[in-house]
Design a protein around this motif. Structure first.
Motif, PDB file in Angstrom:
ATOM      1  N   PHE A  72     -12.350 -57.266  18.843  1.00 23.05           N
ATOM      2  CA  PHE A  72     -13.026 -58.445  19.355  1.00 23.05           C
ATOM      3  C   PHE A  72     -13.541 -57.888  20.565  1.00 23.05           C
ATOM      4  O   PHE A  72     -12.803 -57.085  21.308  1.00 23.05           O
ATOM      5  N   VAL A  73     -14.665 -58.309  20.994  1.00 25.29           N
ATOM      6  CA  VAL A  73     -15.048 -58.188  22.492  1.00 25.29           C
ATOM      7  C   VAL A  73     -14.769 -59.446  23.214  1.00 25.29           C
ATOM      8  O   VAL A  73     -14.964 -60.269  22.965  1.00 25.29           O
ATOM      9  N   VAL A  74     -13.859 -59.010  24.311  1.00 20.85           N
ATOM     10  CA  VAL A  74     -13.525 -60.122  25.445  1.00 20.85           C
ATOM     11  C   VAL A  74     -14.212 -59.868  26.620  1.00 20.85           C
ATOM     12  O   VAL A  74     -14.268 -58.644  26.983  1.00 20.85           O
ATOM     13  N   GLU A  75     -14.810 -60.668  27.019  1.00 21.42           N
ATOM     14  CA  GLU A  75     -15.644 -60.799  28.048  1.00 21.42           C
ATOM     15  C   GLU A  75     -14.852 -60.870  29.392  1.00 21.42           C
ATOM     16  O   GLU A  75     -14.155 -61.975  29.528  1.00 21.42           O
ATOM     17  N   LYS A  76     -15.270 -60.479  30.304  1.00 20.77           N
ATOM     18  CA  LYS A  76     -14.691 -60.743  31.816  1.00 20.77           C
ATOM     19  C   LYS A  76     -14.657 -62.162  32.195  1.00 20.77           C
ATOM     20  O   LYS A  76     -15.845 -62.685  31.923  1.00 20.77           O
ATOM     21  N   GLY A  77     -13.641 -62.510  32.764  1.00 22.21           N
ATOM     22  CA  GLY A  77     -13.717 -64.069  33.371  1.00 22.21           C
ATOM     23  C   GLY A  77     -13.070 -64.986  32.139  1.00 22.21           C
ATOM     24  O   GLY A  77     -13.132 -66.239  32.448  1.00 22.21           O
ATOM     25  N   THR A  78     -12.827 -64.619  31.043  1.00 25.87           N
ATOM     26  CA  THR A  78     -12.414 -65.527  29.766  1.00 25.87           C
ATOM     27  C   THR A  78     -11.123 -65.990  30.168  1.00 25.87           C
ATOM     28  O   THR A  78     -10.311 -65.299  30.704  1.00 25.87           O
ATOM     29  N   PRO A  79     -11.109 -67.265  30.418  1.00 17.91           N
ATOM     30  CA  PRO A  79      -9.602 -68.052  30.818  1.00 17.91           C
ATOM     31  C   PRO A  79      -8.392 -67.227  29.895  1.00 17.91           C
ATOM     32  O   PRO A  79      -8.570 -67.372  28.844  1.00 17.91           O
ATOM     33  N   GLY A  80      -7.526 -66.989  30.863  1.00 16.16           N
ATOM     34  CA  GLY A  80      -6.312 -66.313  30.146  1.00 16.16           C
ATOM     35  C   GLY A  80      -6.270 -64.662  29.954  1.00 16.16           C
ATOM     36  O   GLY A  80      -5.279 -64.139  29.520  1.00 16.16           O
ATOM     37  N   PHE A  81      -7.495 -64.210  30.450  1.00 16.67           N
ATOM     38  CA  PHE A  81      -7.634 -62.562  30.294  1.00 16.67           C
ATOM     39  C   PHE A  81      -7.504 -62.092  31.589  1.00 16.67           C
ATOM     40  O   PHE A  81      -8.446 -62.269  32.351  1.00 16.67           O
ATOM     41  N   THR A  82      -6.488 -61.554  32.038  1.00 10.73           N
ATOM     42  CA  THR A  82      -6.134 -60.904  33.403  1.00 10.73           C
ATOM     43  C   THR A  82      -6.125 -59.653  33.528  1.00 10.73           C
ATOM     44  O   THR A  82      -5.489 -59.029  32.347  1.00 10.73           O
ATOM     45  N   VAL A  83      -6.074 -59.001  34.454  1.00  7.37           N
ATOM     46  CA  VAL A  83      -5.937 -57.525  34.904  1.00  7.37           C
ATOM     47  C   VAL A  83      -4.419 -57.515  35.524  1.00  7.37           C
ATOM     48  O   VAL A  83      -4.228 -58.242  36.480  1.00  7.37           O
ATOM     49  N   GLY A  84      -3.740 -56.581  34.961  1.00  2.00           N
ATOM     50  CA  GLY A  84      -2.285 -56.385  35.443  1.00  2.00           C
ATOM     51  C   GLY A  84      -2.139 -55.493  36.353  1.00  2.00           C
ATOM     52  O   GLY A  84      -3.170 -55.410  37.314  1.00  2.00           O
ATOM     53  N   LYS A  85      -1.385 -54.609  36.286  1.00  2.32           N
ATOM     54  CA  LYS A  85      -1.273 -53.766  37.349  1.00  2.32           C
ATOM     55  C   LYS A  85      -2.329 -52.290  37.123  1.00  2.32           C
ATOM     56  O   LYS A  85      -2.532 -52.217  35.907  1.00  2.32           O
ATOM     57  N   ILE A  86      -2.704 -51.553  38.053  1.00  2.34           N
ATOM     58  CA  ILE A  86      -3.396 -50.535  37.911  1.00  2.34           C
ATOM     59  C   ILE A  86      -2.621 -49.237  37.998  1.00  2.34           C
ATOM     60  O   ILE A  86      -1.869 -49.161  39.318  1.00  2.34           O
ATOM     61  N   GLU A  87      -2.621 -48.329  37.234  1.00  2.00           N
ATOM     62  CA  GLU A  87      -1.671 -47.508  37.052  1.00  2.00           C
ATOM     63  C   GLU A  87      -2.033 -46.288  38.155  1.00  2.00           C
ATOM     64  O   GLU A  87      -3.020 -46.011  38.444  1.00  2.00           O
ATOM     65  N   GLU A  88      -0.753 -46.029  38.799  1.00  2.00           N
ATOM     66  CA  GLU A  88      -0.697 -44.866  40.015  1.00  2.00           C
ATOM     67  C   GLU A  88      -0.200 -43.555  39.129  1.00  2.00           C
ATOM     68  O   GLU A  88       0.688 -43.178  38.383  1.00  2.00           O
ATOM     69  N   LYS A  89      -1.397 -42.683  38.748  1.00  2.00           N
ATOM     70  CA  LYS A  89      -1.235 -41.524  38.034  1.00  2.00           C
ATOM     71  C   LYS A  89      -1.000 -40.126  38.798  1.00  2.00           C
ATOM     72  O   LYS A  89      -1.393 -39.980  39.681  1.00  2.00           O
ATOM     73  N   MET A  90      -0.536 -39.257  37.928  1.00  2.00           N
ATOM     74  CA  MET A  90      -0.302 -37.712  38.176  1.00  2.00           C
ATOM     75  C   MET A  90      -1.678 -37.233  38.669  1.00  2.00           C
ATOM     76  O   MET A  90      -1.930 -36.773  39.626  1.00  2.00           O
ATOM     77  N   GLY A  91      -2.644 -37.401  37.226  1.00  2.00           N
ATOM     78  CA  GLY A  91      -3.879 -36.899  37.477  1.00  2.00           C
ATOM     79  C   GLY A  91      -4.975 -37.892  37.061  1.00  2.00           C
ATOM     80  O   GLY A  91      -4.871 -38.918  36.889  1.00  2.00           O
ATOM     81  N   LEU A  92      -6.533 -37.290  37.062  1.00  2.00           N
ATOM     82  CA  LEU A  92      -7.450 -38.171  37.066  1.00  2.00           C
ATOM     83  C   LEU A  92      -7.155 -39.292  38.182  1.00  2.00           C
ATOM     84  O   LEU A  92      -7.518 -40.556  37.310  1.00  2.00           O
ATOM     85  N   ARG A  93      -6.840 -39.280  39.107  1.00  2.00           N
ATOM     86  CA  ARG A  93      -6.500 -40.488  40.066  1.00  2.00           C
ATOM     87  C   ARG A  93      -7.459 -41.374  40.422  1.00  2.00           C
ATOM     88  O   ARG A  93      -7.546 -42.547  40.568  1.00  2.00           O
ATOM     89  N   ALA A  94      -8.965 -40.717  40.304  1.00  2.00           N
ATOM     90  CA  ALA A  94     -10.246 -41.504  40.676  1.00  2.00           C
ATOM     91  C   ALA A  94     -10.524 -42.242  39.518  1.00  2.00           C
ATOM     92  O   ALA A  94     -11.444 -43.033  39.717  1.00  2.00           O
ATOM     93  N   SER A  95     -10.127 -41.832  38.332  1.00  2.00           N
ATOM     94  CA  SER A  95     -10.237 -43.053  37.308  1.00  2.00           C
ATOM     95  C   SER A  95      -9.513 -44.188  37.263  1.00  2.00           C
ATOM     96  O   SER A  95      -8.168 -43.938  37.145  1.00  2.00           O
ATOM     97  N   GLU A  96     -10.350 -45.296  37.094  1.00  2.88           N
ATOM     98  CA  GLU A  96      -9.102 -46.395  37.097  1.00  2.88           C
ATOM     99  C   GLU A  96      -8.534 -46.615  35.619  1.00  2.88           C
ATOM    100  O   GLU A  96      -9.219 -46.663  34.659  1.00  2.88           O
ATOM    101  N   THR A  97      -7.210 -46.917  35.593  1.00  2.83           N
ATOM    102  CA  THR A  97      -6.518 -47.083  34.304  1.00  2.83           C
ATOM    103  C   THR A  97      -5.704 -48.476  34.556  1.00  2.83           C
ATOM    104  O   THR A  97      -4.823 -48.491  35.499  1.00  2.83           O
ATOM    105  N   ALA A  98      -6.092 -49.484  33.506  1.00  2.00           N
ATOM    106  CA  ALA A  98      -5.445 -50.733  33.873  1.00  2.00           C
ATOM    107  C   ALA A  98      -4.702 -51.491  32.782  1.00  2.00           C
ATOM    108  O   ALA A  98      -4.915 -50.749  31.427  1.00  2.00           O
ATOM    109  N   GLU A  99      -3.721 -52.325  33.132  1.00  3.60           N
ATOM    110  CA  GLU A  99      -3.153 -53.153  32.232  1.00  3.60           C
ATOM    111  C   GLU A  99      -3.909 -54.128  32.125  1.00  3.60           C
ATOM    112  O   GLU A  99      -4.541 -54.909  33.171  1.00  3.60           O
ATOM    113  N   LEU A 100      -4.031 -54.863  30.930  1.00  2.00           N
ATOM    114  CA  LEU A 100      -4.875 -55.875  30.684  1.00  2.00           C
ATOM    115  C   LEU A 100      -3.785 -57.287  30.111  1.00  2.00           C
ATOM    116  O   LEU A 100      -2.990 -56.778  28.835  1.00  2.00           O
TER     117      LEU A 100
END
Ligand SMILES: Cc1cc2nc3c(=O)[nH]c(=O)nc-3n(C[C@H](O)[C@H](O)[C@H](O)COP(=O)(O)OP(=O)(O)OC[C@H]3O[C@@H](n4cnc5c(N)ncnc54)[C@H](O)[C@@H]3O)c2cc1C
Length: 405
Positions: free
Chosen positions: A200-228
Motif C-alpha cells: 500500500f502507499v500510505v500518505e503522511k498525515g493519514t490518521p493512525g500513521f505516526t513516526v516512532g523513534k528516530i534511530e541513533e546509529k553507529m554509521g550513516l548518522r546523517a541519514s534519517e532512519t525511522a520507526e513507523l
C-alpha cells in the motif's frame, strides 16, 4: 562485447559529479555526521538545481527517468543504470549518507514503478515534480520480527468497504519520518506467507500513521532512519499498488524483491565509492609520511596493503557495472546484483579497516574521515539484504540455472 571506455557524456557526468562531491559534499560531511542531519536548505538547493535526486521519477509521468533520462548507447539501448553507477560512486566518494538523504522517491520508487497502475504512478510520482519543497518517498518492509525473512511480516491489512485497515510497526525505514508517502508491505493472513502480502502507499498525515523513534546509529548518522507505527490506519482501496488483481499469485512479494534487483548494484557501487575515498586518503597519507622511507619494511607492508585495496576496489566496481549493464540490456540480473552487493560491501569494509590501520592512531581521530567511513560502511553490509542473504540468493540461482562459464 565488453567496453570499459567511458563515453564522452559518461566521462562528463563523472567529472561534474566528482567536482561537486569534492567542493560541496565532502566539506559538509563531518558536520552532518556530528549533527545527525543534512540541512534542509542544502538539500533543497540540490533539488532545485536538478543536481541530485534520490531514485527515479519515470519519464512517462513527467520525470527525468533518473537523471540520465533517455540516454542511449550506439545500439539505441538505455544506459540509465550505467550512468547511475558512475554518478553514485562519485557522490558516495563525497559522503556516505548523502545519496540516502536526497529528496525523491528513493527506495519507495521501484515498487510504485513495478506494481503501480498508470493512475497510481501519476499520483504518487506527481508530488516530485514540485521542486520548491523537499519531497520524499520511503519503503516500509522491515519489522522488529522480520528483517531478512520478509515473508514473516506481521503488519496486518483487512478490507472494509472501499478501504483497507492497516495495523503494525515498521522499523529502520530510511526517510520514514519525513516522507510524503511510504510503501507499506502488509499481510492479509500470515498463514499464507508471501501470497498474503499486499503493498500500500500510505500518505503522511493519514490518521493512525505516526513516526516512532528516530534511530541513533553507529554509521550513516546523517541519514534519517525511522520507526513507523500503524494503528488501525484506513487507506482508500486506490492505494493498494496494482489493485487486487495484482495479488492473485505471489506478486506482492515479488514486487518487494524486484526493488532489490535494481537497488543492490547501486548499494554495491556506493560501497565502492566509500572504499575508494578511504583508499585515496590512506594512499595520500603514505605518500606524505613515508615517501623518503622506501627501504624500511614498514613502508613495503603499507605499499602492499594499498595495492590490495586498489585491486579489490576495481573488482567490486566491475561487478557492479556488470549488474547495471545487464539491467540496461533487460537481462535478468538477480544473481549478479547480489554478487555485486555482497562482494562490494565486504570488500569496502576491509578497505576502510585497512585505511584506519594505515593511519594508526590518527585513523581513530574523529576529525579524520577514515574514522567516519569505517563506521559508515558497516551499514552497507546489512541493509538491502545482509551478506548471508545475498549468498542464499546466489546459491539458489547457481543451483537452479543452467551452468555458465
Ligand atoms: C541504515 C539502515 C537503513 C534501512 N532502511 C530500510 C528501509 O528503508 N526500508 C526497510 O524496509 N528496511 C530498511 N532497513 C532494514 C534492513 O533492510 C534490515 O536491517 C536487513 O534486512 C536485515 O534485517 P535485520 O536487521 O532484521 O536482521 P536479521 O534478519 O534479524 O538478521 C540478523 C543476522 O542473521 C543473519 N541471518 C538471517 N537469516 C539468515 C539465514 N537464513 N541464513 C543465514 N544467516 C541469516 C543475517 O545475515 C544477520 O547477520 C534499513 C537498515 C539500516 C541499518
Amino acid at each position: 562485447m565488453v567496453d570499459f571506455q567511458l563515453t564522452k557524456s559518461q566521462g562528463q557526468v563523472k567529472e561534474f559529479i566528482h567536482q561537486f562531491a569534492e567542493s560541496v559534499v565532502r566539506p559538509m560531511s563531518l558536520q552532518a555526521d556530528r549533527e545527525h542531519h543534512i540541512p534542509d536548505d542544502f538539500l533543497l538547493r540540490l533539488a532545485q538545481m536538478q543536481l541530485a535526486f534520490s531514485g527515479e521519477v519515470p519519464v512517462e509521468v513527467g520525470g527525468d527517468g533518473g537523471g540520465a533520462g533517455e540516454a542511449k548507447d550506439k545500439r539505441g539501448k538505455s544506459q540509465k543504470n550505467r550512468f547511475a553507477m558512475i554518478g553514485a560512486e562519485e557522490l558516495s566518494w563525497g559522503d556516505a549518507s548523502i545519496i540516502l538523504s536526497l529528496p525523491g522517491p528513493g527506495l519507495g520508487g521501484p515498487p510504485v514503478q513495478f506494481m503501480g497502475t498508470p493512475e497510481q504512478k501519476e499520483r504518487f510520482f506527481g508530488v516530485f515534480k514540485d521542486r520548491s519543497q523537499l519531497h520524499f518517498g520511503a519503503y516500509g518492509l522491515t519489522e522488529p520480527g522480520a528483517g531478512s525473512d520478509v515473508s514473516g511480516i506481521s503488519t496486518s491489512c483487512r478490507k472494509e468497504g472501499r478501504e483497507w485497515i492497516l495495523s503494525g510497526r515498521k522499523c529502520f525505514i530510511t526517510n520514514g519520518g519525513k516522507a510524503d508517502w511510504v510503501v507499506i508491505f502488509a499481510t492479509v493472513d500470515r498463514a499464507q506467507g508471501r501470497a498474503g502480502h499486499r503493498a500500500f502507499v500510505v500518505e503522511k498525515g493519514t490518521p493512525g500513521f505516526t513516526v516512532g523513534k528516530i534511530e541513533e546509529k553507529m554509521g550513516l548518522r546523517a541519514s534519517e532512519t525511522a520507526e513507523l507505527v500503524l494503528d488501525e490506519v484506513r487507506v482508500p482501496e486506490d492505494n493498494l499498488l496494482g489493485g487486487e488483481v495484482h495479488y492473485l499469485g505471489k506478486e506482492g512479494f515479488m514486487g518487494a524483491m524486484k526493488t532489490f534487483d535494481s537497488s543492490r548494484p547501486m548499494v554495491g557501487i556506493l560501497a565502492v565509492g566509500i572504499a575508494r575515498a578511504a583508499y585515496e586518503y590512506a594512499r595520500d597519507f603514505v605518500r606524505e609520511n613515508y615517501l623518503l622511507a622506501r627501504a624500511i619494511p614498514r613502508y613495503a607492508q603499507l605499499a602492499t596493503t594499498l595495492a590490495d585495496m586498489k585491486r579489490n576496489i576495481d573488482a567490486g566496481r566491475l561487478m557492479c557495472w556488470r549488474a547495471a549493464w545487464m539491467a540496461d540490456e533487460g537481462i535478468g540480473n538477480a544473481k549478479e546484483a547480489s554478487m555485486a552487493k555482497a562482494y562490494a560491501a565486504r570488500m569496502a569494509m576491509k578497505v576502510c579497516a585497512d585505511a584506519v590501520q594505515i593511519l594508526g592512531a590518527h585513523g581513530l581521530e574523529q576529525h579524520q574521515f577514515v574514522e567516519k567511513w569505517y563506521r559508515d560502511i558497516k551499514v552497507y553490509d546489512i541493509f538491502e539484504g545482509t551478506a548471508q542473504i545475498q549468498r542464499i540468493v546466489i546459491a539458489k540461482r547457481i543451483l537452479r540455472e543452467p551452468p555458465t562459464f
